[in-house]
Design a protein around this motif. Structure first.
Motif, PDB file in Angstrom:
ATOM      1  N   ASP A   1       0.826  -1.209   0.000  1.00  0.00           N
ATOM      2  CA  ASP A   1       0.000   0.000   0.000  1.00  0.00           C
ATOM      3  C   ASP A   1       0.861   1.261   0.000  1.00  0.00           C
ATOM      4  O   ASP A   1       0.493   2.282  -0.593  1.00  0.00           O
ATOM      5  N   VAL A   2       2.033   1.200   0.631  1.00  0.00           N
ATOM      6  CA  VAL A   2       2.948   2.346   0.618  1.00  0.00           C
ATOM      7  C   VAL A   2       3.502   2.562  -0.787  1.00  0.00           C
ATOM      8  O   VAL A   2       3.585   3.696  -1.278  1.00  0.00           O
ATOM      9  N   GLN A   3       3.881   1.485  -1.446  1.00  0.00           N
ATOM     10  CA  GLN A   3       4.417   1.593  -2.801  1.00  0.00           C
ATOM     11  C   GLN A   3       3.372   2.169  -3.761  1.00  0.00           C
ATOM     12  O   GLN A   3       3.676   3.044  -4.581  1.00  0.00           O
ATOM     13  N   MET A   4       2.139   1.683  -3.647  1.00  0.00           N
ATOM     14  CA  MET A   4       1.079   2.165  -4.523  1.00  0.00           C
ATOM     15  C   MET A   4       0.747   3.625  -4.226  1.00  0.00           C
ATOM     16  O   MET A   4       0.501   4.422  -5.134  1.00  0.00           O
ATOM     17  N   TRP A   5       0.742   3.986  -2.945  1.00  0.00           N
ATOM     18  CA  TRP A   5       0.441   5.369  -2.579  1.00  0.00           C
ATOM     19  C   TRP A   5       1.507   6.320  -3.121  1.00  0.00           C
ATOM     20  O   TRP A   5       1.186   7.382  -3.660  1.00  0.00           O
ATOM     21  N   LEU A   6       2.776   5.940  -3.003  1.00  0.00           N
ATOM     22  CA  LEU A   6       3.857   6.789  -3.500  1.00  0.00           C
ATOM     23  C   LEU A   6       3.783   6.929  -5.018  1.00  0.00           C
ATOM     24  O   LEU A   6       3.984   8.024  -5.565  1.00  0.00           O
ATOM     25  N   LEU A   7       3.478   5.833  -5.702  1.00  0.00           N
ATOM     26  CA  LEU A   7       3.358   5.886  -7.162  1.00  0.00           C
ATOM     27  C   LEU A   7       2.217   6.819  -7.576  1.00  0.00           C
ATOM     28  O   LEU A   7       2.370   7.640  -8.494  1.00  0.00           O
ATOM     29  N   ALA A   8       1.088   6.711  -6.891  1.00  0.00           N
ATOM     30  CA  ALA A   8      -0.051   7.581  -7.202  1.00  0.00           C
ATOM     31  C   ALA A   8       0.282   9.037  -6.909  1.00  0.00           C
ATOM     32  O   ALA A   8      -0.114   9.945  -7.647  1.00  0.00           O
ATOM     33  N   LYS A   9       1.030   9.256  -5.827  1.00  0.00           N
ATOM     34  CA  LYS A   9       1.428  10.617  -5.465  1.00  0.00           C
ATOM     35  C   LYS A   9       2.330  11.220  -6.538  1.00  0.00           C
ATOM     36  O   LYS A   9       2.190  12.393  -6.914  1.00  0.00           O
ATOM     37  N   LYS A  10       3.258  10.426  -7.052  1.00  0.00           N
ATOM     38  CA  LYS A  10       4.140  10.897  -8.123  1.00  0.00           C
ATOM     39  C   LYS A  10       3.340  11.228  -9.380  1.00  0.00           C
ATOM     40  O   LYS A  10       3.582  12.248 -10.043  1.00  0.00           O
ATOM     41  N   GLN A  11       2.395  10.371  -9.714  1.00  0.00           N
ATOM     42  CA  GLN A  11       1.581  10.602 -10.907  1.00  0.00           C
ATOM     43  C   GLN A  11       0.751  11.875 -10.762  1.00  0.00           C
ATOM     44  O   GLN A  11       0.615  12.659 -11.705  1.00  0.00           O
ATOM     45  N   ASP A  12       0.204  12.078  -9.582  1.00  0.00           N
ATOM     46  CA  ASP A  12      -0.589  13.282  -9.343  1.00  0.00           C
ATOM     47  C   ASP A  12       0.274  14.534  -9.480  1.00  0.00           C
ATOM     48  O   ASP A  12      -0.141  15.537 -10.077  1.00  0.00           O
ATOM     49  N   HIS A  13       1.485  14.475  -8.934  1.00  0.00           N
ATOM     50  CA  HIS A  13       2.403  15.617  -9.042  1.00  0.00           C
ATOM     51  C   HIS A  13       2.783  15.872 -10.497  1.00  0.00           C
ATOM     52  O   HIS A  13       2.840  17.027 -10.948  1.00  0.00           O
ATOM     53  N   LEU A  14       3.022  14.797 -11.238  1.00  0.00           N
ATOM     54  CA  LEU A  14       3.390  14.930 -12.647  1.00  0.00           C
ATOM     55  C   LEU A  14       2.243  15.530 -13.456  1.00  0.00           C
ATOM     56  O   LEU A  14       2.459  16.404 -14.307  1.00  0.00           O
ATOM     57  N   ILE A  15       1.039  15.084 -13.191  1.00  0.00           N
ATOM     58  CA  ILE A  15      -0.128  15.620 -13.902  1.00  0.00           C
ATOM     59  C   ILE A  15      -0.286  17.108 -13.626  1.00  0.00           C
ATOM     60  O   ILE A  15      -0.561  17.902 -14.532  1.00  0.00           O
ATOM     61  N   THR A  16      -0.096  17.500 -12.371  1.00  0.00           N
ATOM     62  CA  THR A  16      -0.205  18.918 -12.015  1.00  0.00           C
ATOM     63  C   THR A  16       0.822  19.755 -12.769  1.00  0.00           C
ATOM     64  O   THR A  16       0.512  20.830 -13.292  1.00  0.00           O
ATOM     65  N   LYS A  17       2.058  19.247 -12.848  1.00  0.00           N
ATOM     66  CA  LYS A  17       3.103  19.970 -13.574  1.00  0.00           C
ATOM     67  C   LYS A  17       2.786  20.056 -15.064  1.00  0.00           C
ATOM     68  O   LYS A  17       2.997  21.096 -15.703  1.00  0.00           O
ATOM     69  N   LEU A  18       2.271  18.965 -15.613  1.00  0.00           N
ATOM     70  CA  LEU A  18       1.923  18.961 -17.039  1.00  0.00           C
ATOM     71  C   LEU A  18       0.807  19.955 -17.336  1.00  0.00           C
ATOM     72  O   LEU A  18       0.839  20.661 -18.348  1.00  0.00           O
ATOM     73  N   ILE A  19      -0.172  20.018 -16.446  1.00  0.00           N
ATOM     74  CA  ILE A  19      -1.273  20.966 -16.633  1.00  0.00           C
ATOM     75  C   ILE A  19      -0.747  22.398 -16.601  1.00  0.00           C
ATOM     76  O   ILE A  19      -1.141  23.248 -17.410  1.00  0.00           O
ATOM     77  N   ASP A  20       0.170  22.669 -15.668  1.00  0.00           N
ATOM     78  CA  ASP A  20       0.761  24.009 -15.582  1.00  0.00           C
ATOM     79  C   ASP A  20       1.538  24.346 -16.856  1.00  0.00           C
ATOM     80  O   ASP A  20       1.459  25.468 -17.372  1.00  0.00           O
ATOM     81  N   GLN A  21       2.297  23.378 -17.358  1.00  0.00           N
ATOM     82  CA  GLN A  21       3.075  23.613 -18.575  1.00  0.00           C
ATOM     83  C   GLN A  21       2.169  23.849 -19.774  1.00  0.00           C
ATOM     84  O   GLN A  21       2.431  24.728 -20.603  1.00  0.00           O
ATOM     85  N   ILE A  22       1.095  23.066 -19.856  1.00  0.00           N
ATOM     86  CA  ILE A  22       0.142  23.255 -20.958  1.00  0.00           C
ATOM     87  C   ILE A  22      -0.475  24.640 -20.895  1.00  0.00           C
ATOM     88  O   ILE A  22      -0.632  25.324 -21.912  1.00  0.00           O
ATOM     89  N   SER A  23      -0.817  25.069 -19.676  1.00  0.00           N
ATOM     90  CA  SER A  23      -1.399  26.399 -19.500  1.00  0.00           C
ATOM     91  C   SER A  23      -0.415  27.490 -19.909  1.00  0.00           C
ATOM     92  O   SER A  23      -0.781  28.454 -20.588  1.00  0.00           O
ATOM     93  N   GLN A  24       0.859  27.320 -19.523  1.00  0.00           N
ATOM     94  CA  GLN A  24       1.878  28.300 -19.893  1.00  0.00           C
ATOM     95  C   GLN A  24       2.099  28.323 -21.402  1.00  0.00           C
ATOM     96  O   GLN A  24       2.212  29.395 -22.012  1.00  0.00           O
ATOM     97  N   HIS A  25       2.160  27.146 -22.009  1.00  0.00           N
ATOM     98  CA  HIS A  25       2.348  27.074 -23.457  1.00  0.00           C
ATOM     99  C   HIS A  25       1.178  27.720 -24.190  1.00  0.00           C
ATOM    100  O   HIS A  25       1.363  28.393 -25.210  1.00  0.00           O
ATOM    101  N   LYS A  26      -0.016  27.519 -23.651  1.00  0.00           N
ATOM    102  CA  LYS A  26      -1.197  28.120 -24.268  1.00  0.00           C
ATOM    103  C   LYS A  26      -1.109  29.640 -24.222  1.00  0.00           C
ATOM    104  O   LYS A  26      -1.436  30.327 -25.195  1.00  0.00           O
ATOM    105  N   LYS A  27      -0.642  30.166 -23.084  1.00  0.00           N
ATOM    106  CA  LYS A  27      -0.487  31.614 -22.965  1.00  0.00           C
ATOM    107  C   LYS A  27       0.568  32.127 -23.941  1.00  0.00           C
ATOM    108  O   LYS A  27       0.396  33.177 -24.565  1.00  0.00           O
ATOM    109  N   HIS A  28       1.673  31.375 -24.078  1.00  0.00           N
ATOM    110  CA  HIS A  28       2.721  31.780 -25.009  1.00  0.00           C
ATOM    111  C   HIS A  28       2.196  31.799 -26.444  1.00  0.00           C
ATOM    112  O   HIS A  28       2.513  32.708 -27.219  1.00  0.00           O
ATOM    113  N   VAL A  29       1.406  30.793 -26.769  1.00  0.00           N
ATOM    114  CA  VAL A  29       0.831  30.734 -28.119  1.00  0.00           C
ATOM    115  C   VAL A  29      -0.088  31.927 -28.359  1.00  0.00           C
ATOM    116  O   VAL A  29      -0.076  32.534 -29.437  1.00  0.00           O
ATOM    117  N   GLU A  30      -0.881  32.265 -27.347  1.00  0.00           N
ATOM    118  CA  GLU A  30      -1.792  33.411 -27.480  1.00  0.00           C
ATOM    119  C   GLU A  30      -1.007  34.711 -27.670  1.00  0.00           C
ATOM    120  O   GLU A  30      -1.390  35.566 -28.475  1.00  0.00           O
TER     121      GLU A  30
END
Length: 224
Positions: free
Chosen positions: A145-174
């Motif tokens: 359960d610790v291994q799965m929780w850490l993996l999910a936590k990493k994925q959540d952090h990665l998704i958040t960073k990707l969303i931020d990057q997409i938002s920044q790229h969208k602003k740059h494109v605009e």
């Protein structure tokens, strides 16, 4: 939704097995473009119905697509030799399991919301800090359960960073799009100014010619 199929002979691309990025496009409506398509699709299309036939994007060169992957109204299908390889690639990238098929039907936003919802319901295991090392890896004796929780936590952090990057790229494109529009507007104004200056020069030249004629007349009168 009905299954779309590419009309090119030996191309088995459909809306069900297409890899990401592949789109289907209808036939042109203008007679001029239809004539061009007829010449190129001769012996390459089993049935050409102007109202129903669809051609997948793999048969169009990249120059016919804009930055939003929209097909130009002047596009013509020219890529046919790699049909067999395309089908193999599409087959390799098609979903293999039932879960893969279900996931492929969901949009990116739906998947992100699903992950976020799962993370909000996932409780942090007890003594998790004791099993997680400084390099964000679990110790060999860490519970499942610790291994799965850490993996999910990493994925959540990665998704958040990707969303931020997409938002920044969208602003740059605009911003870039705005600058391009301003540049086009400035260029248009410059062209208008040039035309105005040309007109002024033309008027001055005509006046100059008129003055020369008047001077010649006055000179002739005085000489008499």
């Amino acid at each position: 939704m009905a299954n779309m199929r590419c009309a090119i002979t030996n191309c088995k691309m459909t809306s069900y097995n297409k890899p990401p990025g592949v789109t289907f496009h209808p036939c042109p409506t203008s007679q001029e473009m239809r004539n061009k398509w007829l010449l190129l699709l001769k012996n390459k299309c089993t049935l050409l119905d102007w109202n129903r036939t669809k051609i997948c994007s793999r048969h169009f060169e990249n120059k016919y697509f804009d930055s939003q992957r929209r097909l130009s109204q002047y596009a013509v299908p020219t890529l046919f030799q790699q049909t067999v390889k395309i089908m193999k690639d599409a087959s390799d990238s098609s979903p293999k399991t039932r879960i893969d098929k279900l996931l492929s039907r969901q949009s990116q936003a739906e998947l992100i919301m699903g992950v976020k919802g799962a993370m909000s319901q996932l409780e942090e295991p007890e003594n998790v800090n004791a099993y997680v090392m400084d390099n964000l890896k679990c110790r060999s004796d860490a519970p499942q359960d610790v291994q799965m929780w850490l993996l999910a936590k990493k994925q959540d952090h990665l998704i958040t960073k990707l969303i931020d990057q997409i938002s920044q790229h969208k602003k740059h494109v605009e911003v870039l799009q705005k600058k391009m529009n301003e540049t086009r507007s400035s260029k248009k104004e410059m062209e208008q100014n040039v035309e105005s200056l040309k007109y002024i020069v033309k008027c001055l030249q005509e006046k100059h010619t008129t003055l020369e004629e008047q001077i010649e007349i006055l000179t002739a009168v005085e000489s008499r």
